[in-house]
Design a protein around this motif. Structure first.
Motif, PDB file in Angstrom:
ATOM      1  N   ASP A 220       0.841  -1.209   0.000  1.00 60.06           N
ATOM      2  CA  ASP A 220       0.000   0.000   0.000  1.00 60.06           C
ATOM      3  C   ASP A 220       0.866   1.246   0.000  1.00 60.06           C
ATOM      4  N   ARG A 221       1.921   1.200   0.807  1.00 59.61           N
ATOM      5  CA  ARG A 221       2.818   2.364   0.887  1.00 59.61           C
ATOM      6  C   ARG A 221       3.602   2.535  -0.414  1.00 59.61           C
ATOM      7  N   PHE A 222       4.040   1.418  -0.988  1.00 55.39           N
ATOM      8  CA  PHE A 222       4.728   1.507  -2.286  1.00 55.39           C
ATOM      9  C   PHE A 222       3.798   2.140  -3.322  1.00 55.39           C
ATOM     10  N   ALA A 223       2.527   1.749  -3.312  1.00 54.61           N
ATOM     11  CA  ALA A 223       1.559   2.275  -4.277  1.00 54.61           C
ATOM     12  C   ALA A 223       1.349   3.768  -4.094  1.00 54.61           C
ATOM     13  N   SER A 224       1.319   4.207  -2.834  1.00 56.90           N
ATOM     14  CA  SER A 224       1.046   5.622  -2.567  1.00 56.90           C
ATOM     15  C   SER A 224       2.146   6.538  -3.074  1.00 56.90           C
ATOM     16  N   SER A 225       3.353   5.990  -3.271  1.00 59.06           N
ATOM     17  CA  SER A 225       4.467   6.812  -3.748  1.00 59.06           C
ATOM     18  C   SER A 225       4.829   6.484  -5.202  1.00 59.06           C
ATOM     19  N   SER A 226       3.941   5.764  -5.892  1.00 58.00           N
ATOM     20  CA  SER A 226       4.200   5.376  -7.283  1.00 58.00           C
ATOM     21  C   SER A 226       3.129   5.957  -8.196  1.00 58.00           C
ATOM     22  N   HIS A 227       3.324   5.779  -9.484  1.00 54.52           N
ATOM     23  CA  HIS A 227       2.381   6.318 -10.472  1.00 54.52           C
ATOM     24  C   HIS A 227       2.198   5.320 -11.605  1.00 54.52           C
ATOM     25  N   GLY A 228       1.121   5.488 -12.332  1.00 53.32           N
ATOM     26  CA  GLY A 228       0.884   4.703 -13.540  1.00 53.32           C
ATOM     27  C   GLY A 228       0.813   3.213 -13.277  1.00 53.32           C
ATOM     28  N   TYR A 229       1.470   2.448 -14.179  1.00 53.00           N
ATOM     29  CA  TYR A 229       1.431   0.998 -14.076  1.00 53.00           C
ATOM     30  C   TYR A 229       1.959   0.508 -12.732  1.00 53.00           C
ATOM     31  N   ALA A 230       3.075   1.091 -12.262  1.00 53.32           N
ATOM     32  CA  ALA A 230       3.674   0.642 -11.003  1.00 53.32           C
ATOM     33  C   ALA A 230       2.669   0.758  -9.854  1.00 53.32           C
ATOM     34  N   LYS A 231       1.945   1.862  -9.802  1.00 54.22           N
ATOM     35  CA  LYS A 231       0.953   2.071  -8.753  1.00 54.22           C
ATOM     36  C   LYS A 231      -0.141   1.003  -8.826  1.00 54.22           C
ATOM     37  N   GLU A 232      -0.662   0.773 -10.044  1.00 53.97           N
ATOM     38  CA  GLU A 232      -1.722  -0.218 -10.221  1.00 53.97           C
ATOM     39  C   GLU A 232      -1.248  -1.607  -9.819  1.00 53.97           C
ATOM     40  N   HIS A 233       0.005  -1.921 -10.176  1.00 54.01           N
ATOM     41  CA  HIS A 233       0.514  -3.250  -9.875  1.00 54.01           C
ATOM     42  C   HIS A 233       0.727  -3.433  -8.375  1.00 54.01           C
ATOM     43  N   TYR A 234       1.255  -2.433  -7.697  1.00 52.86           N
ATOM     44  CA  TYR A 234       1.420  -2.530  -6.248  1.00 52.86           C
ATOM     45  C   TYR A 234       0.061  -2.715  -5.555  1.00 52.86           C
ATOM     46  N   ILE A 235      -0.948  -2.017  -6.033  1.00 48.13           N
ATOM     47  CA  ILE A 235      -2.296  -2.167  -5.463  1.00 48.13           C
ATOM     48  C   ILE A 235      -2.789  -3.588  -5.660  1.00 48.13           C
ATOM     49  N   ARG A 236      -2.547  -4.120  -6.848  1.00 49.59           N
ATOM     50  CA  ARG A 236      -2.998  -5.482  -7.147  1.00 49.59           C
ATOM     51  C   ARG A 236      -2.292  -6.497  -6.249  1.00 49.59           C
ATOM     52  N   VAL A 237      -0.986  -6.308  -6.033  1.00 54.44           N
ATOM     53  CA  VAL A 237      -0.240  -7.236  -5.188  1.00 54.44           C
ATOM     54  C   VAL A 237      -0.741  -7.150  -3.740  1.00 54.44           C
ATOM     55  N   ALA A 238      -0.995  -5.945  -3.258  1.00 53.11           N
ATOM     56  CA  ALA A 238      -1.509  -5.788  -1.891  1.00 53.11           C
ATOM     57  C   ALA A 238      -2.844  -6.497  -1.739  1.00 53.11           C
ATOM     58  N   ARG A 239      -3.700  -6.354  -2.728  1.00 51.80           N
ATOM     59  CA  ARG A 239      -5.027  -6.977  -2.704  1.00 51.80           C
ATOM     60  C   ARG A 239      -4.901  -8.497  -2.710  1.00 51.80           C
ATOM     61  N   MET A 240      -3.985  -9.001  -3.531  1.00 47.51           N
ATOM     62  CA  MET A 240      -3.766 -10.441  -3.595  1.00 47.51           C
ATOM     63  C   MET A 240      -3.262 -10.980  -2.264  1.00 47.51           C
ATOM     64  N   LEU A 241      -2.302 -10.275  -1.643  1.00 47.85           N
ATOM     65  CA  LEU A 241      -1.736 -10.731  -0.377  1.00 47.85           C
ATOM     66  C   LEU A 241      -2.801 -10.834   0.710  1.00 47.85           C
ATOM     67  N   ARG A 242      -3.711  -9.885   0.739  1.00 45.58           N
ATOM     68  CA  ARG A 242      -4.787  -9.920   1.744  1.00 45.58           C
ATOM     69  C   ARG A 242      -5.768 -11.063   1.505  1.00 45.58           C
TER      70      ARG A 242
END
Length: 262
Positions: free
Chosen positions: A201-223
């Motif tokens: 979540d923190r990685f996503a908050s400091s990222s943009h574009g594809y990287a942000k979307e991918h970090y969000i997806r990974v966080a969602r998957m982990l949960r």
């Protein structure tokens, strides 16, 4: 329910859908078919936050050809009710006559102003029914679409579109109607991967574009994983393929080596 196969493209989780669970209910809502389905190709994204499925579940399933034959045998020649059925028909390679399709996503009487046309929005707006809270259940979704149709059936279908006499559909064998029970029996340790997910979540908050979307997806998957990530070797599990081979994987590997991100 679909899982992703093919290229693991950003934000999609596979560029093609593969059938992983198929459910059919009767006009009364009773389960006629609810089975897991084996996927012949490598699954690149189990979309586990939606499907709740793991490789172990798919390994218990029937073949695609058997699943398709069972589903089509129940649907052919009957009115098919569902929501956004285009993807379902495509994956099943099934094209029923248009006059026998009742898609609740396109019914003028079923609208939820300002809320969109999702099954979840329509069910809550028209039925007061909350669904898809967490992983989706295809039996629950099928019933929700059925109740929506029945709520406007007198307007939509004042006369039955089928003139011939049909016998009652025969339910599949009991072991082909138990996917919901198999999935509900999965025990997930509450918050088992929350520390790892919070990092992403923190990685996503400091990222943009594809990287942000991918970090969000990974966080969602982990949960959504039904097991705790505890060591780097866990990255080899099939359910983690959606992480990819780039920076997200390197970040997750580092966190696991550091002790799980706690």
């Amino acid at each position: 329910e679909f899982v992703g196969v093919g290229r693991n493209t950003g934000g999609i989780g596979g560029d093609r859908n593969a059938l992983a669970r198929v459910s059919v209910v009767s006009y009364s809502g009773s389960v006629l078919l609810d089975t897991l389905v084996q996927v012949d190709e490598e699954v690149v994204d189990f979309r586990i936050h939606i499907t709740g499925l793991t490789q172990a579940h798919l390994d218990q399933g029937v073949s695609f050809s058997e699943a398709r034959a069972l589903a089509v045998g129940l649907l052919e020649g009957r009115v098919v009710i569902g929501h956004s059925l285009t993807h379902d028909f495509k994956v099943l390679s099934f094209s029923p006559p248009g006059q026998l399709v009742r898609d609740t996503s396109s019914c003028p009487q079923l609208r939820a102003p300002g809320l969109g046309r999702s099954l979840r929005a329509l069910s809550e707006h028209h039925l007061g029914l909350k669904i898809q809270d967490g992983a989706h259940c295809s039996v629950e979704d099928a019933r929700a679409a059925l109740w929506l149709y029945r709520s406007v059936q007198d307007i939509w279908d004042p006369c039955c579109p089928i003139t011939s006499t049909l016998s009652e559909p025969i339910p599949a064998a009991p072991h082909l109607r138990e996917a919901a029970g198999i999935l509900s029996a999965v025990c997930t340790e509450a918050g088992a991967n929350e520390d790892l997910a919070a990092h992403f979540d923190r990685f996503a908050s400091s990222s943009h574009g594809y990287a942000k979307e991918h970090y969000i997806r990974v966080a969602r998957m982990l949960r959504s994983l039904p097991f705790a990530m505890s060591c780097p070797e866990d990255l080899a599990r099939p359910e983690l393929r959606c992480v990819g081979k780039g920076k997200a994987q390197a970040d997750l590997l580092r966190l696991l080596r550091e002790g799980g991100g706690g």
